[in-house]
Design a protein around this motif. Structure first.
Motif, PDB file in Angstrom:
ATOM      1  N   MET A   1     -49.807  61.907  24.481  1.00 27.84           N
ATOM      2  CA  MET A   1     -50.734  62.315  25.535  1.00 27.84           C
ATOM      3  C   MET A   1     -51.583  61.003  25.849  1.00 27.84           C
ATOM      4  N   MET A   2     -52.158  60.268  24.927  1.00 33.32           N
ATOM      5  CA  MET A   2     -52.749  59.121  25.233  1.00 33.32           C
ATOM      6  C   MET A   2     -51.957  58.049  26.067  1.00 33.32           C
ATOM      7  N   ARG A   3     -50.872  57.869  25.517  1.00 33.83           N
ATOM      8  CA  ARG A   3     -50.137  57.139  26.365  1.00 33.83           C
ATOM      9  C   ARG A   3     -49.749  57.290  27.655  1.00 33.83           C
ATOM     10  N   ALA A   4     -49.614  58.569  27.979  1.00 39.33           N
ATOM     11  CA  ALA A   4     -49.472  59.180  29.485  1.00 39.33           C
ATOM     12  C   ALA A   4     -50.910  58.726  30.193  1.00 39.33           C
ATOM     13  N   VAL A   5     -52.043  59.132  29.475  1.00 42.14           N
ATOM     14  CA  VAL A   5     -53.326  58.652  30.126  1.00 42.14           C
ATOM     15  C   VAL A   5     -53.314  57.143  30.329  1.00 42.14           C
ATOM     16  N   LEU A   6     -52.989  56.356  29.342  1.00 37.00           N
ATOM     17  CA  LEU A   6     -53.084  54.840  29.631  1.00 37.00           C
ATOM     18  C   LEU A   6     -52.227  54.449  30.513  1.00 37.00           C
ATOM     19  N   TRP A   7     -51.045  54.999  30.941  1.00 35.36           N
ATOM     20  CA  TRP A   7     -50.193  54.621  31.752  1.00 35.36           C
ATOM     21  C   TRP A   7     -50.850  54.848  33.267  1.00 35.36           C
ATOM     22  N   ASN A   8     -51.420  56.083  33.559  1.00 31.01           N
ATOM     23  CA  ASN A   8     -51.954  56.440  34.536  1.00 31.01           C
ATOM     24  C   ASN A   8     -53.312  55.430  34.807  1.00 31.01           C
ATOM     25  N   MET A   9     -54.007  55.257  33.769  1.00 32.28           N
ATOM     26  CA  MET A   9     -55.346  54.179  34.161  1.00 32.28           C
ATOM     27  C   MET A   9     -54.696  53.008  34.536  1.00 32.28           C
ATOM     28  N   ALA A  10     -53.501  52.432  33.927  1.00 34.47           N
ATOM     29  CA  ALA A  10     -52.900  51.226  34.452  1.00 34.47           C
ATOM     30  C   ALA A  10     -52.408  51.237  35.824  1.00 34.47           C
ATOM     31  N   VAL A  11     -51.909  52.292  36.091  1.00 33.00           N
ATOM     32  CA  VAL A  11     -51.472  52.452  37.704  1.00 33.00           C
ATOM     33  C   VAL A  11     -52.774  52.362  38.487  1.00 33.00           C
TER      34      VAL A  11
END
Length: 176
Positions: A150-160
């Motif tokens: 889940m944190m990886r998904a959040v980090l991905w969205n933050m990067a976008v």
């Protein structure tokens, strides 16, 4: 624990379903469902879809692989929400496609294969996630593995979002 010189690495196995959205060329993760290693992807997606509150958008085009075309429940839920399903629906060995939801999805798939070909974008994001954060996670417990995913998904969205804000600031700077 150690056995000889080699340390055993225990990994929790999880099955993950990512739901991606795209607008103006930017792809974001709309939802993630993580379950145990033998979780059913169709049930995982259906539970995410039923738990979705609010509206994702007008005339959403849902593109999924053939697995989702086998589930009448998913096709009904997508239709109820007003989404257009573009999933590959095939006849069985002994029976043809009979359910009206599957017939409609098959017609849509046959008429608009160029939309179905957009599936490569989903595979690209999954590949980018794996290259960025690793193929698997080394957590020992399944609960911690779920949180890490889940944190990886959040980090991905933050990067976008950071990339979008950088482009916006750049555009505003050029306007002056």
């Amino acid at each position: 624990w150690h056995r000889g010189r080699v340390m055993k690495k225990v990994k929790a196995h999880c099955k993950v379903v990512f739901v991606l959205g795209e607008r103006e060329g930017k792809r974001m993760i709309l939802g993630v469902r993580v379950e145990g290693s033998y979780g059913d992807e169709r049930k995982m997606f259906l539970s995410w879809l039923r738990g979705l509150r609010g509206k994702v958008g007008e005339r959403v085009k849902y593109v999924g692989d053939g697995l989702y075309g086998k589930s009448i429940e998913i096709l009904r839920e997508l239709e109820r929400r007003g989404w257009e399903a573009y999933v590959k629906v095939r006849e069985g060995i002994w029976q043809g496609v009979r359910a009206k939801e599957r017939v409609e999805a098959r017609r849509r798939w046959e008429e608009s294969r160029e939309i179905y070909r957009e599936r490569y974008k989903i595979e690209q994001v999954i590949g980018l996630l794996k290259r960025s954060y690793g193929e698997g996670c080394r957590e020992r417990r399944e609960e911690m593995a779920r949180k890490a995913i889940m944190m990886r998904a959040v980090l991905w969205n933050m990067a976008v979002l950071m990339a979008l804000s950088f482009l916006l600031f750049r555009w505003l700077d050029l306007e002056r």
